[in-house]
Design a protein around this motif. Structure first.
Motif, PDB file in Angstrom:
ATOM      1  N   CYS A 168       1.971  21.181  -2.076  1.00  0.00           N
ATOM      2  CA  CYS A 168       3.381  21.092  -2.264  1.00  0.00           C
ATOM      3  C   CYS A 168       3.958  20.362  -3.489  1.00  0.00           C
ATOM      4  N   ARG A 169       2.851  19.622  -3.958  1.00  0.00           N
ATOM      5  CA  ARG A 169       3.076  18.879  -5.198  1.00  0.00           C
ATOM      6  C   ARG A 169       4.409  17.819  -5.219  1.00  0.00           C
ATOM      7  N   TYR A 170       4.505  17.466  -3.952  1.00  0.00           N
ATOM      8  CA  TYR A 170       5.553  16.193  -3.734  1.00  0.00           C
ATOM      9  C   TYR A 170       4.945  15.055  -4.713  1.00  0.00           C
ATOM     10  N   CYS A 171       3.626  14.818  -4.569  1.00  0.00           N
ATOM     11  CA  CYS A 171       3.035  13.576  -5.089  1.00  0.00           C
ATOM     12  C   CYS A 171       3.262  13.610  -6.770  1.00  0.00           C
ATOM     13  N   MET A 172       3.477  14.862  -7.261  1.00  0.00           N
ATOM     14  CA  MET A 172       3.262  14.928  -8.780  1.00  0.00           C
ATOM     15  C   MET A 172       4.746  14.806  -9.109  1.00  0.00           C
ATOM     16  N   GLY A 173       5.863  15.001  -8.511  1.00  0.00           N
ATOM     17  CA  GLY A 173       7.224  14.651  -8.651  1.00  0.00           C
ATOM     18  C   GLY A 173       7.366  13.134  -8.367  1.00  0.00           C
ATOM     19  N   ALA A 174       6.695  12.509  -7.372  1.00  0.00           N
ATOM     20  CA  ALA A 174       7.019  11.073  -7.270  1.00  0.00           C
ATOM     21  C   ALA A 174       6.145  10.126  -8.149  1.00  0.00           C
ATOM     22  N   CYS A 175       5.219  10.512  -8.965  1.00  0.00           N
ATOM     23  CA  CYS A 175       4.134   9.725  -9.728  1.00  0.00           C
ATOM     24  C   CYS A 175       5.120   9.532 -11.002  1.00  0.00           C
ATOM     25  N   PRO A 176       5.546   8.258 -11.349  1.00  0.00           N
ATOM     26  CA  PRO A 176       6.215   8.057 -12.499  1.00  0.00           C
ATOM     27  C   PRO A 176       5.349   8.023 -13.669  1.00  0.00           C
ATOM     28  N   ALA A 202       0.354  11.285 -13.669  1.00  0.00           N
ATOM     29  CA  ALA A 202      -1.102  11.191 -13.598  1.00  0.00           C
ATOM     30  C   ALA A 202      -1.866  12.210 -12.751  1.00  0.00           C
ATOM     31  N   ARG A 203      -0.959  13.255 -12.074  1.00  0.00           N
ATOM     32  CA  ARG A 203      -1.648  14.244 -11.093  1.00  0.00           C
ATOM     33  C   ARG A 203      -1.285  15.476 -11.841  1.00  0.00           C
ATOM     34  N   TYR A 204      -2.456  16.416 -11.480  1.00  0.00           N
ATOM     35  CA  TYR A 204      -2.451  17.662 -11.865  1.00  0.00           C
ATOM     36  C   TYR A 204      -2.691  18.745 -10.917  1.00  0.00           C
ATOM     37  N   PHE A 205      -2.091  19.819 -10.984  1.00  0.00           N
ATOM     38  CA  PHE A 205      -2.341  20.876 -10.234  1.00  0.00           C
ATOM     39  C   PHE A 205      -3.076  22.085 -10.681  1.00  0.00           C
ATOM     40  N   ASN A 206      -4.126  22.349  -9.774  1.00  0.00           N
ATOM     41  CA  ASN A 206      -4.929  23.583 -10.136  1.00  0.00           C
ATOM     42  C   ASN A 206      -4.399  24.908  -9.920  1.00  0.00           C
ATOM     43  N   TRP A 207      -3.868  25.691 -11.160  1.00  0.00           N
ATOM     44  CA  TRP A 207      -3.271  27.022 -11.073  1.00  0.00           C
ATOM     45  C   TRP A 207      -4.330  27.966 -10.979  1.00  0.00           C
ATOM     46  N   TRP A 208      -5.480  27.807 -11.263  1.00  0.00           N
ATOM     47  CA  TRP A 208      -6.655  28.670 -11.166  1.00  0.00           C
ATOM     48  C   TRP A 208      -7.855  28.018 -10.725  1.00  0.00           C
ATOM     49  N   ASP A 209      -8.583  28.994 -10.146  1.00  0.00           N
ATOM     50  CA  ASP A 209     -10.155  28.506  -9.594  1.00  0.00           C
ATOM     51  C   ASP A 209     -10.791  28.095 -10.741  1.00  0.00           C
ATOM     52  N   PRO A 210     -11.732  26.878 -10.669  1.00  0.00           N
ATOM     53  CA  PRO A 210     -12.619  26.515 -11.756  1.00  0.00           C
ATOM     54  C   PRO A 210     -13.580  27.781 -12.241  1.00  0.00           C
ATOM     55  N   GLY A 259       0.894  -1.361   0.143  1.00  0.00           N
ATOM     56  CA  GLY A 259       0.094  -0.093   0.081  1.00  0.00           C
ATOM     57  C   GLY A 259       0.815   1.229   0.119  1.00  0.00           C
ATOM     58  N   HIS A 260       2.184   1.136   0.038  1.00  0.00           N
ATOM     59  CA  HIS A 260       2.886   2.470   0.091  1.00  0.00           C
ATOM     60  C   HIS A 260       3.269   2.745  -1.478  1.00  0.00           C
ATOM     61  N   SER A 261       2.269   3.385  -2.221  1.00  0.00           N
ATOM     62  CA  SER A 261       2.568   3.635  -3.380  1.00  0.00           C
ATOM     63  C   SER A 261       3.405   4.963  -3.537  1.00  0.00           C
ATOM     64  N   PRO A 262       3.892   5.288  -4.597  1.00  0.00           N
ATOM     65  CA  PRO A 262       4.881   6.411  -4.504  1.00  0.00           C
ATOM     66  C   PRO A 262       4.291   7.689  -4.236  1.00  0.00           C
ATOM     67  N   CYS A 263       3.298   8.189  -4.492  1.00  0.00           N
ATOM     68  CA  CYS A 263       2.488   9.539  -4.092  1.00  0.00           C
ATOM     69  C   CYS A 263       2.171   9.286  -2.677  1.00  0.00           C
ATOM     70  N   VAL A 264       1.706   8.254  -2.200  1.00  0.00           N
ATOM     71  CA  VAL A 264       1.153   8.086  -0.826  1.00  0.00           C
ATOM     72  C   VAL A 264       2.392   8.203   0.242  1.00  0.00           C
ATOM     73  N   SER A 265       3.516   7.794  -0.288  1.00  0.00           N
ATOM     74  CA  SER A 265       4.654   7.836   0.419  1.00  0.00           C
ATOM     75  C   SER A 265       5.223   9.142   0.858  1.00  0.00           C
ATOM     76  N   VAL A 266       5.026  10.041  -0.186  1.00  0.00           N
ATOM     77  CA  VAL A 266       5.649  11.273   0.048  1.00  0.00           C
ATOM     78  C   VAL A 266       4.873  12.474   0.755  1.00  0.00           C
ATOM     79  N   CYS A 267       3.485  12.229   0.585  1.00  0.00           N
ATOM     80  CA  CYS A 267       2.611  13.249   1.174  1.00  0.00           C
ATOM     81  C   CYS A 267       2.633  13.695   2.363  1.00  0.00           C
ATOM     82  N   PRO A 268       2.967  14.916   2.676  1.00  0.00           N
ATOM     83  CA  PRO A 268       3.062  15.108   4.306  1.00  0.00           C
ATOM     84  C   PRO A 268       1.894  15.834   4.938  1.00  0.00           C
ATOM     85  N   ALA A 269       0.867  15.693   4.035  1.00  0.00           N
ATOM     86  CA  ALA A 269      -0.379  15.981   4.499  1.00  0.00           C
ATOM     87  C   ALA A 269      -1.277  15.166   4.573  1.00  0.00           C
TER      88      ALA A 269
END
Length: 275
Positions: A117-125, A128-136, A85-95
């Protein structure tokens, strides 16, 4: 009279995507965006800022006509199990904004915990993760099409494919009211699997022998859930992320490209490891 209670193994939801059937039409992408309230920009051609939980890639064997061959590869979140269950993104998320569910095998995303913090984005090979730069923002009137079952994400958080988890919750509630201990296969399907006109996407419980995906993939738990189907493979399987999205193809070059082999290996040359 005492009723015998059956014990079922934990569910492990996943996908089987047949690349030999996929036509690259993009119906899965459109269905995913509509189902999950994914915001869009005026210029969707800028892939650095656009958000697409399901993204379509075009692969080529690198040859010229008449030996040229192409393949379309849909890429949702791979919902890695990793090691226990220790997937790359789960392992690095501090929150603890992302977590692995041992009940369903789905990697969740809790938006109200995410502080971007986007650690999960860096960890995902798999990117598949996207950051919201603007309010929808939606044009006037289009807010009426939003699904009430999916929260709209705010600026400054990361989002990704959830295997339409809200549909699982609805199916689980209905099964409980009906007195069922297991969710029927047809009761929980993702938007992309239902929208695919070619029937290339199959979704279900990999641990349930009655589900179509189990019969197609034939996962082997004793060998890290590697597929016993010779047509099946997983993206970057050599990383050991133990994903739940299996791809199917009868073409050798497609299977090799999916495992991220080096370009000169595609021609049949053997790569030696560097020490």
């Amino acid at each position: 009279m005492k009723h015998e209670q059956k014990h079922y193994p934990p569910m492990r939801f996943g996908m089987a995507i047949d690349l030999d059937k996929c036509t690259g039409c993009g119906a899965c992408m459109a269905a995913c965006m509509a189902e999950n309230n994914i915001p869009f920009r005026e210029d969707e051609s800028d892939k650095l800022v656009s958000i697409t939980w399901m993204r379509m890639f075009e692969l080529s064997n690198g040859k010229t006509f008449p030996d040229m061959d192409t393949c379309y590869l849909p890429r949702p979140c791979q919902h890695c199990e990793g090691h226990g269950g220790h997937s790359p993104c789960v392992s690095v998320c501090p929150a603890t904004a992302t977590d692995y569910s041992r009940e369903t095998g789905i990697v969740s995303q809790i938006y109200t915990r995410c502080f971007g913090c986007r650690y999960c984005m860096g960890a995902c090979p798999y990117h598949a993760r996207y950051f919201n730069w603007w309010d929808p923002a939606w044009p006037d009137g289009m807010e009426k099409y939003l699904s009430p079952n999916v929260s709209v994400r705010m600026r400054g958080v990361v989002e990704k494919c959830s295997f339409c988890f809200h549909r699982y919750q609805l199916a689980k509630n209905k099964a409980y009211l009906d007195g069922d201990r297991r969710i029927p296969e047809a009761a929980y399907q993702t938007a992309c699997s239902q929208a695919c006109p070619a029937g290339a996407i199959v979704f279900g419980d990999l641990n349930n022998p009655e589900h179509q995906i189990h019969q197609i993939v034939k996962p082997d738990p004793e060998k890290g859930n590697n597929a016993r189907n010779p047509r099946a493979f997983r993206l970057l399987e050599r990383l050991g992320t133990n994903t739940k999205v299996y791809y199917l193809s009868s073409r050798e070059w497609v299977r090799r490209a999916g495992d991220n082999y080096l370009a000169h290996e595609m021609t049949g040359q053997v790569s030696k490891p560097h020490h």
